[in-house]
Design a protein around this motif. Sequence first.
Motif, PDB file in Angstrom:
ATOM      1  N   LEU A  47       0.866  -1.172   0.000  1.00 51.66           N
ATOM      2  CA  LEU A  47       0.000   0.000   0.000  1.00 51.66           C
ATOM      3  C   LEU A  47       0.902   1.222   0.000  1.00 51.66           C
ATOM      4  CD1 LEU A  47      -2.746   1.446   0.293  1.00 51.66           C
ATOM      5  CD2 LEU A  47      -2.377   1.349   2.774  1.00 51.66           C
ATOM      6  N   TYR A  60      -4.234  -1.284  -7.911  1.00 49.88           N
ATOM      7  CA  TYR A  60      -5.495  -0.600  -7.636  1.00 49.88           C
ATOM      8  C   TYR A  60      -5.183   0.845  -7.256  1.00 49.88           C
ATOM      9  CZ  TYR A  60      -7.316  -5.354  -7.257  1.00 49.88           C
ATOM     10  OH  TYR A  60      -7.668  -6.658  -7.506  1.00 49.88           O
ATOM     11  N   MET A  90      -7.126   3.303   5.198  1.00 48.50           N
ATOM     12  CA  MET A  90      -6.396   2.361   4.346  1.00 48.50           C
ATOM     13  C   MET A  90      -5.160   1.843   5.073  1.00 48.50           C
ATOM     14  SD  MET A  90      -6.621   3.778   0.441  1.00 48.50           S
ATOM     15  CE  MET A  90      -6.257   5.495   0.742  1.00 48.50           C
ATOM     16  N   PRO A  95      -9.130   4.782  -4.290  1.00 50.90           N
ATOM     17  CA  PRO A  95      -9.322   4.530  -2.855  1.00 50.90           C
ATOM     18  C   PRO A  95     -10.439   3.536  -2.536  1.00 50.90           C
ATOM     19  CG  PRO A  95      -8.977   6.861  -3.233  1.00 50.90           C
ATOM     20  CD  PRO A  95      -9.102   6.210  -4.592  1.00 50.90           C
ATOM     21  N   ALA A 151      -4.414  -1.991   6.222  1.00 57.46           N
ATOM     22  CA  ALA A 151      -3.212  -2.677   5.752  1.00 57.46           C
ATOM     23  C   ALA A 151      -2.387  -3.188   6.928  1.00 57.46           C
ATOM     24  CB  ALA A 151      -2.375  -1.743   4.882  1.00 57.46           C
ATOM     25  N   ASP A 202     -11.470   1.025  -4.335  1.00 55.25           N
ATOM     26  CA  ASP A 202     -11.002  -0.322  -4.668  1.00 55.25           C
ATOM     27  C   ASP A 202      -9.984  -0.811  -3.644  1.00 55.25           C
ATOM     28  OD1 ASP A 202     -12.598  -0.330  -6.958  1.00 55.25           O
ATOM     29  OD2 ASP A 202     -10.986   0.463  -8.219  1.00 55.25           O
ATOM     30  N   ILE A 203      -9.109   0.081  -3.212  1.00 48.79           N
ATOM     31  CA  ILE A 203      -8.101  -0.269  -2.203  1.00 48.79           C
ATOM     32  C   ILE A 203      -8.793  -0.699  -0.915  1.00 48.79           C
ATOM     33  CG2 ILE A 203      -6.239   0.627  -0.743  1.00 48.79           C
ATOM     34  CD1 ILE A 203      -5.538   2.508  -3.163  1.00 48.79           C
ATOM     35  N   LEU A 220      -8.702  -4.463   0.839  1.00 54.25           N
ATOM     36  CA  LEU A 220      -8.184  -4.620   2.205  1.00 54.25           C
ATOM     37  C   LEU A 220      -9.256  -5.123   3.172  1.00 54.25           C
ATOM     38  CD1 LEU A 220      -5.923  -1.447   2.399  1.00 54.25           C
ATOM     39  CD2 LEU A 220      -5.172  -3.839   2.257  1.00 54.25           C
ATOM     40  N   THR A 277      -1.220   7.266  -4.369  1.00 56.34           N
ATOM     41  CA  THR A 277      -1.943   6.299  -3.556  1.00 56.34           C
ATOM     42  C   THR A 277      -2.332   5.125  -4.440  1.00 56.34           C
ATOM     43  OG1 THR A 277      -2.783   8.024  -2.099  1.00 56.34           O
ATOM     44  CG2 THR A 277      -3.967   5.928  -2.098  1.00 56.34           C
ATOM     45  N   GLN A 278      -1.893   3.937  -4.047  1.00 54.54           N
ATOM     46  CA  GLN A 278      -2.223   2.738  -4.821  1.00 54.54           C
ATOM     47  C   GLN A 278      -1.921   1.498  -4.004  1.00 54.54           C
ATOM     48  OE1 GLN A 278       0.104   3.239  -8.355  1.00 54.54           O
ATOM     49  NE2 GLN A 278       2.025   2.848  -7.366  1.00 54.54           N
ATOM     50  N   LEU A 279      -2.603   0.427  -4.350  1.00 56.18           N
ATOM     51  CA  LEU A 279      -2.342  -0.879  -3.760  1.00 56.18           C
ATOM     52  C   LEU A 279      -1.810  -1.772  -4.866  1.00 56.18           C
ATOM     53  CD1 LEU A 279      -2.633  -2.762  -1.253  1.00 56.18           C
ATOM     54  CD2 LEU A 279      -4.847  -3.427  -2.186  1.00 56.18           C
TER      55      LEU A 279
END
Length: 133
Positions: free
Chosen positions: A5, A94, A28, A97, A32, A99-100, A104, A80-82
């Motif tokens: 993340l 991803y 988030m 936000p 995580a 979707d992240i 999670l 910001t991404q996963l």
Amino acid sequence: MRMELRVCKHCYEGEHGNPEKTAVTTDMVQCAQRVREYKDLIGLDALYVTMVEEGDPGGAEELPAIVAHLEHDQVNLADTQLVMEDDDGNMLVYPEPEDILDVLTRNIDQISEQTRQDVTVDLSEESAELLTA
């Protein structure tokens, strides 16, 4: 499988003056961290949380994938991404936000099925709205 993340450090610390984005970013990170704490129960090898600062050239990330988009003929990197990498080296990224948070929280749901401990994360109103939208 490994996950990373990446979040904007300034959003996380509330320095951008956008409390809604700060709340979602904090959620988030908390999700995580909870998944990382119990990663062995769902077969994850690792979960990294990386704070990205404006102007970072990249390279500090654990998984080598970056999302970018064009805006007014200029390339903008997503802060910001996963990122998920399976055992064969295939990657999923991803950048949104919602979707992240969805990924999670589904991992947290899987963990809760494997343990008697309370692993829930209290989400902010902003994050809860994203998940129900």
